[in-house]
Design an enzyme around this catalytic site. Structure first.
Site, PDB file in Angstrom:
ATOM      1  N   PHE A 280       0.876  -1.177   0.000  1.00 33.77           N
ATOM      2  CA  PHE A 280       0.000   0.000   0.000  1.00 33.77           C
ATOM      3  C   PHE A 280       0.903   1.214   0.000  1.00 33.77           C
ATOM      4  O   PHE A 280       1.689   1.421   0.932  1.00 33.77           O
ATOM      5  CB  PHE A 280      -0.905   0.052   1.233  1.00 33.77           C
ATOM      6  CG  PHE A 280      -1.690   1.355   1.337  1.00 33.77           C
ATOM      7  CD1 PHE A 280      -3.024   1.401   0.968  1.00 33.77           C
ATOM      8  CD2 PHE A 280      -1.080   2.531   1.767  1.00 33.77           C
ATOM      9  CE1 PHE A 280      -3.746   2.593   1.039  1.00 33.77           C
ATOM     10  CE2 PHE A 280      -1.790   3.728   1.841  1.00 33.77           C
ATOM     11  CZ  PHE A 280      -3.124   3.761   1.469  1.00 33.77           C
ATOM     12  N   GLU A 281       0.783   2.017  -1.035  1.00 37.25           N
ATOM     13  CA  GLU A 281       1.424   3.318  -1.017  1.00 37.25           C
ATOM     14  C   GLU A 281       0.689   4.241  -1.985  1.00 37.25           C
ATOM     15  O   GLU A 281       0.193   3.810  -3.031  1.00 37.25           O
ATOM     16  CB  GLU A 281       2.920   3.245  -1.354  1.00 37.25           C
ATOM     17  CG  GLU A 281       3.265   2.678  -2.707  1.00 37.25           C
ATOM     18  CD  GLU A 281       4.781   2.550  -2.927  1.00 37.25           C
ATOM     19  OE1 GLU A 281       5.570   2.770  -1.980  1.00 37.25           O
ATOM     20  OE2 GLU A 281       5.168   2.211  -4.062  1.00 37.25           O
ATOM     21  N   ILE A 282       0.570   5.482  -1.583  1.00 41.22           N
ATOM     22  CA  ILE A 282       0.062   6.538  -2.446  1.00 41.22           C
ATOM     23  C   ILE A 282       1.193   7.546  -2.535  1.00 41.22           C
ATOM     24  O   ILE A 282       1.713   7.984  -1.503  1.00 41.22           O
ATOM     25  CB  ILE A 282      -1.205   7.198  -1.861  1.00 41.22           C
ATOM     26  CG1 ILE A 282      -2.301   6.150  -1.613  1.00 41.22           C
ATOM     27  CG2 ILE A 282      -1.718   8.289  -2.795  1.00 41.22           C
ATOM     28  CD1 ILE A 282      -3.533   6.696  -0.899  1.00 41.22           C
TER      29      ILE A 282
END
Length: 381
Positions: A280-282
């Site tokens: 998960f990364e933005i």
């Protein structure tokens, strides 16, 4: 009942009514006046320092209609194989239900080989948003010719003997190298600035009624995470030594007020193995495409550690974000309930957990597990 008492009761009733209206219509007010928040001031309990999301990032919506008039230049990116179809369908279905039915951000799906017609058919029916399917260039995926295969094979065999997960896998190493240095260069990604990485078979446990992309854009953030943990040291035995050497060669890339304290308790002499879990990364791809990260990745790639050892994109991304950007440009999203087996981030804020209809069990929140690095991030801030 005398007139004075009636007046007092009427005023009290009006105050209570206004309080409940504000609690339901203004999330920040509701959190600030919650019982758990108020009692903490009297019980001595230290509440986590969670950055609230202002109301302006929560657009009005209904269950069926798109009701946003502004979106960021952003996309979801999913790396998957044809065999990952069931897990990919589940992940997209969940992010659509929890977030994207309101915002309709597009999707880019990437594969080292062409996606099958069946894969594209099953995925395309899940969203009204644009979906693009791309094949990864061979030079971005496969082990480069500069790698000494004999040395690489010896390293893989050693990891297999030690029982290290993915220790013998070349394809896993290809994936880590691709995610570290190439996904943001893919032709389908070049037109976007922001991305949100999603993997097959992940879970989004809470409604996400705000736009993380717009929040990050307006607040000058470059990277966001939900889970932080320790890396397996035997997969990266020489990585930090090469990081220190790169810093000696290019001290100009170190940001003022960086997050070195998250990575090291010794001022950078040693690495404590903490990283943001990058499934998960933005993030802002302008950062990855910038001069500092480009030179950093090229330097690491020349060392061969993606194949001689098993360097992951999580420590590579995390070290770069922590060193080459100020710490206040990195965002922890407590509000996003997320699970990648076996770890779950469940919102710490009770009002968020309730208001966003979270399905995760707060008692299973990984944030303060012994293997989590969240306490180090909290101390840094």
């Amino acid at each position: 009942m005398n007139m004075t008492l009636r007046y007092i009761l009427a005023v009290f009733g009006a105050v209570i009514t206004i309080h409940y209206v504000l609690s339901f219509t203004h999330t920040e007010y509701g959190r600030a006046t919650s019982l758990s928040h108020l009692t903490s001031h009297f019980t001595g309990v230290n509440q986590p320092d969670i950055t609230p999301i202002p109301d302006r990032y929560f657009p009005p919506f209904s269950n069926d209609t798109l009701s946003v008039d502004r979106r960021a230049n952003a996309t979801f990116v999913i790396l998957a194989r044809n065999s990952d179809i069931d897990g990919t369908v589940r992940s997209i279905r969940e992010i659509e239900d929890r977030f994207n039915r309101r915002f309709r951000y597009p999707y880019v799906l990437l594969n080292e080989e062409p996606f099958s017609d069946d894969f594209k058919k099953r995925v395309s029916v899940l969203s009204a948003a644009k979906m693009e399917f791309g094949t990864i260039p061979k030079e971005h995926w496969y082990q480069p010719s500069s790698i000494d295969e004999g040395k690489a094979e010896a390293g893989r065999n050693s990891m297999v003997e030690q029982g290290i997960i993915y220790g013998g896998s070349v394809s896993y190493r290809n994936m880590c190298r691709f995610n570290s240095g190439f996904f943001f260069r893919h032709p389908l990604m070049e037109k976007y600035r922001w991305y949100w990485r999603i993997e097959p078979d992940v879970h989004f446990h809470c409604d996400i009624k705000f736009d993380p992309f717009i929040f990050m854009e307006e607040n000058n953030k470059i990277y966001a995470f939900t889970i932080a943990m320790y890396e397996f040291e035997k997969t990266i035995p020489t990585l930090w030594g090469h990081v220190k050497e790169f810093i000696k060669l290019h001290p100009q890339y170190l940001a003022k007020d960086n997050a070195m304290g998250f990575l090291s308790e010794t001022g950078g002499d040693t690495y404590n193995l903490c990283h943001f879990w990058s499934n998960f990364e933005i993030a802002d791809m302008s950062f990855w495409r910038g001069e500092a990260y480009t030179k950093f990745f090229e330097y690491l790639d020349q060392q061969g550690g993606f194949y001689y050892e098993r360097w992951g994109d999580a420590p590579v991304h995390s070290i770069a974000a922590a060193l080459f950007a100020p710490s206040n440009q990195i965002q922890f999203f407590d509000q996003i309930g997320y699970e990648h087996n076996p770890y779950t981030h469940c919102p710490r804020d009770e009002n968020t957990w309730k208001d966003e209809k979270c399905t995760c069990d707060p008692k299973r929140n990984f944030d303060y597990d012994g293997y989590s690095c969240m306490s180090k991030w909290d101390r840094l801030l």
